[in-house]
Design a protein around this motif. Structure first.
Motif, PDB file in Angstrom:
ATOM      1  N   ALA A  41      42.171  25.783  16.357  1.00  0.00           N
ATOM      2  CA  ALA A  41      41.423  26.890  16.631  1.00  0.00           C
ATOM      3  C   ALA A  41      41.709  28.284  16.299  1.00  0.00           C
ATOM      4  CB  ALA A  41      40.950  26.837  17.994  1.00  0.00           C
ATOM      5  N   TYR A  42      43.030  28.473  16.300  1.00  0.00           N
ATOM      6  CA  TYR A  42      43.758  29.820  16.217  1.00  0.00           C
ATOM      7  C   TYR A  42      43.729  30.183  14.700  1.00  0.00           C
ATOM      8  CZ  TYR A  42      47.963  27.425  15.155  1.00  0.00           C
ATOM      9  OH  TYR A  42      48.798  26.326  15.008  1.00  0.00           O
ATOM     10  N   GLY A  43      43.191  29.376  13.627  1.00  0.00           N
ATOM     11  CA  GLY A  43      43.195  29.844  12.368  1.00  0.00           C
ATOM     12  C   GLY A  43      42.131  30.801  11.983  1.00  0.00           C
ATOM     13  N   ASN A  44      40.929  30.584  12.667  1.00  0.00           N
ATOM     14  CA  ASN A  44      39.908  31.798  12.467  1.00  0.00           C
ATOM     15  C   ASN A  44      40.526  33.044  13.121  1.00  0.00           C
ATOM     16  OD1 ASN A  44      38.114  30.176  11.134  1.00  0.00           O
ATOM     17  ND2 ASN A  44      37.454  29.032  13.258  1.00  0.00           N
ATOM     18  N   ARG A  45      41.160  33.206  13.983  1.00  0.00           N
ATOM     19  CA  ARG A  45      41.624  34.388  14.798  1.00  0.00           C
ATOM     20  C   ARG A  45      42.769  34.995  13.682  1.00  0.00           C
ATOM     21  NH1 ARG A  45      42.713  33.340  21.071  1.00  0.00           N
ATOM     22  NH2 ARG A  45      41.092  32.051  21.387  1.00  0.00           N
ATOM     23  N   PHE A  46      43.331  34.033  12.844  1.00  0.00           N
ATOM     24  CA  PHE A  46      44.379  34.979  11.849  1.00  0.00           C
ATOM     25  C   PHE A  46      43.400  35.354  10.849  1.00  0.00           C
ATOM     26  CE2 PHE A  46      47.652  32.032  13.452  1.00  0.00           C
ATOM     27  CZ  PHE A  46      48.698  32.940  13.897  1.00  0.00           C
ATOM     28  N   LEU A  47      42.315  34.716  10.412  1.00  0.00           N
ATOM     29  CA  LEU A  47      41.522  35.256   9.432  1.00  0.00           C
ATOM     30  C   LEU A  47      40.758  36.299  10.009  1.00  0.00           C
ATOM     31  CD1 LEU A  47      40.400  31.727   7.791  1.00  0.00           C
ATOM     32  CD2 LEU A  47      42.131  33.200   7.041  1.00  0.00           C
ATOM     33  N   ASP A  48      40.382  36.531  10.938  1.00  0.00           N
ATOM     34  CA  ASP A  48      39.391  37.675  11.427  1.00  0.00           C
ATOM     35  C   ASP A  48      40.546  38.883  11.562  1.00  0.00           C
ATOM     36  OD1 ASP A  48      37.367  36.053  11.998  1.00  0.00           O
ATOM     37  OD2 ASP A  48      37.750  35.622  14.029  1.00  0.00           O
ATOM     38  N   ALA A  49      41.809  38.788  11.903  1.00  0.00           N
ATOM     39  CA  ALA A  49      42.760  39.693  11.694  1.00  0.00           C
ATOM     40  C   ALA A  49      43.007  40.143  10.176  1.00  0.00           C
ATOM     41  CB  ALA A  49      44.002  39.293  12.487  1.00  0.00           C
ATOM     42  N   ALA A  50      42.831  39.247   9.326  1.00  0.00           N
ATOM     43  CA  ALA A  50      43.192  39.675   7.980  1.00  0.00           C
ATOM     44  C   ALA A  50      41.951  40.641   7.651  1.00  0.00           C
ATOM     45  CB  ALA A  50      43.255  38.521   7.252  1.00  0.00           C
ATOM     46  N   LYS A  51      40.683  40.121   7.840  1.00  0.00           N
ATOM     47  CA  LYS A  51      39.511  40.790   7.394  1.00  0.00           C
ATOM     48  C   LYS A  51      39.607  42.450   8.147  1.00  0.00           C
ATOM     49  CE  LYS A  51      36.869  36.571   6.617  1.00  0.00           C
ATOM     50  NZ  LYS A  51      35.839  35.882   7.169  1.00  0.00           N
ATOM     51  N   GLU A  52      40.070  42.323   9.413  1.00  0.00           N
ATOM     52  CA  GLU A  52      40.119  43.482   9.956  1.00  0.00           C
ATOM     53  C   GLU A  52      41.131  44.549   9.616  1.00  0.00           C
ATOM     54  OE1 GLU A  52      40.724  45.428  14.508  1.00  0.00           O
ATOM     55  OE2 GLU A  52      40.111  43.439  14.368  1.00  0.00           O
ATOM     56  N   LEU A  53      42.227  43.766   8.975  1.00  0.00           N
ATOM     57  CA  LEU A  53      43.460  44.738   8.704  1.00  0.00           C
ATOM     58  C   LEU A  53      43.480  44.525   7.033  1.00  0.00           C
ATOM     59  CD1 LEU A  53      45.985  43.844  11.540  1.00  0.00           C
ATOM     60  CD2 LEU A  53      44.369  46.040  11.217  1.00  0.00           C
ATOM     61  N   ARG A  54      42.545  44.472   6.512  1.00  0.00           N
ATOM     62  CA  ARG A  54      42.319  44.014   5.019  1.00  0.00           C
ATOM     63  C   ARG A  54      43.327  44.912   4.132  1.00  0.00           C
ATOM     64  NH1 ARG A  54      37.857  46.700   6.153  1.00  0.00           N
ATOM     65  NH2 ARG A  54      37.054  48.586   5.119  1.00  0.00           N
ATOM     66  N   HIS A  55      43.702  45.907   4.554  1.00  0.00           N
ATOM     67  CA  HIS A  55      44.756  46.899   3.626  1.00  0.00           C
ATOM     68  C   HIS A  55      46.086  46.533   3.726  1.00  0.00           C
ATOM     69  CE1 HIS A  55      41.409  49.491   2.537  1.00  0.00           C
ATOM     70  NE2 HIS A  55      41.275  49.794   3.760  1.00  0.00           N
ATOM     71  N   GLU A  56      46.483  45.522   5.018  1.00  0.00           N
ATOM     72  CA  GLU A  56      47.679  45.264   5.173  1.00  0.00           C
ATOM     73  C   GLU A  56      47.644  43.832   4.887  1.00  0.00           C
ATOM     74  OE1 GLU A  56      49.850  46.789   8.675  1.00  0.00           O
ATOM     75  OE2 GLU A  56      48.028  47.699   9.185  1.00  0.00           O
ATOM     76  N   TYR A  57      46.673  43.064   5.490  1.00  0.00           N
ATOM     77  CA  TYR A  57      46.979  41.545   5.396  1.00  0.00           C
ATOM     78  C   TYR A  57      45.533  41.283   4.716  1.00  0.00           C
ATOM     79  CZ  TYR A  57      50.475  42.372   8.718  1.00  0.00           C
ATOM     80  OH  TYR A  57      51.499  43.044   9.397  1.00  0.00           O
ATOM     81  N   PRO A  58      45.444  41.385   3.473  1.00  0.00           N
ATOM     82  CA  PRO A  58      43.928  41.068   2.879  1.00  0.00           C
ATOM     83  C   PRO A  58      43.563  39.354   2.785  1.00  0.00           C
ATOM     84  CG  PRO A  58      45.821  41.256   1.072  1.00  0.00           C
ATOM     85  CD  PRO A  58      46.207  41.564   2.429  1.00  0.00           C
TER      86      PRO A  58
END
Length: 244
Positions: free
Chosen positions: A74-91
């Motif tokens: 379930a936490y996989g989507n949380r990593f991806l949400d963080a990547a989308k929010e911090l797209r300049h650091e973790y695209p």
């Protein structure tokens, strides 16, 4: 079991160095897709694959099965949400096999209905083994490829020497068309060096007669290190919801 392709820039570099556009990313894709057969994960009925990969860069008619991992945490989507929010650091990367592998996204794997799909299961299936033009020799080891001629001053290697556990002698087998080297990242250069293909100075220093001077053989190996961090958690509940 991870299914990853090199960056497109790597293939373009191969094409430039060899002077052969057949090694370019674009020209190799038809062969890549002949190998791959995209299929639904084991828990296809539990989650939707939309937005987790790009269908346009995959194939559904190849031999080796590729899919997304089933029963994803379930936490996989949380990593991806963080990547989308911090797209300049973790695209966020929709598909790491598109030619640009950098970023955070879902990792495809070579799995077929919960079972690993390998070169053995894909290319040595009972149906394949029944082919009249195929002989599979087990419990044997190729020691070198053998020069059988030359063309325009370039040696031609049309035979292989192989050893068997029940014999102290090697056996030489000749190819009617060509010899294809596919012994892995360690085995292939080892066989080539044993065959006299490599750096001539280094080969002579260990008693191998050079046949073809190719100093890059056995050099420039690059590994992909993987580091994992683990902790002991004093809890009886799932760490997924409690700590992430």
């Amino acid at each position: 079991m991870f299914y990853t392709r090199c960056p497109s820039s790597d293939f373009e570099r191969y094409a430039k160095i060899t002077g052969d556009r057949g090694w370019s990313w674009k020209n190799l894709q038809p062969y890549v897709k002949r190998n791959e057969r995209w299929t639904a994960p084991a828990d296809d009925h539990l989650h939707n694959m939309t937005g987790k990969y790009d269908p346009s860069v995959h194939s559904s008619y190849g031999t080796n099965t590729v899919t997304l991992a089933g029963y994803q945490p379930a936490y996989g989507n949380r990593f991806l949400d963080a990547a989308k929010e911090l797209r300049h650091e973790y695209p966020f990367n929709l598909d790491i096999n598109s030619g640009d592998p950098l970023g955070i996204g879902w990792m495809p794997q070579t799995i077929n209905k919960g079972v690993r799909s390998s070169s053995a299961t894909s290319y040595l299936s009972p149906r394949v083994l029944r082919r009249p033009n195929l002989d599979v020799i087990v419990n044997s080891r190729v020691s070198r490829i053998v020069q059988t001629g030359s063309r325009y001053g370039v040696p031609i290697f049309g035979a292989v020497d192989a050893s068997f556990p029940d014999s102290t002698l090697s056996r030489r087998m000749f190819a009617s068309k060509e010899v294809i080297m596919s012994a892995g990242v360690f085995g292939t250069p080892q066989i080539l060096l044993n065959s006299g293909i490599g750096d001539s100075v280094e080969l002579r220093s260990v008693g191998v007669q050079p046949v073809l001077h190719l100093p890059d053989v056995g050099k420039n190996f690059c590994d992909k290190p993987l580091l994992t961090l683990s902790w002991l958690v004093n809890a009886t509940n799932s760490t997924t919801d409690e700590y992430i």
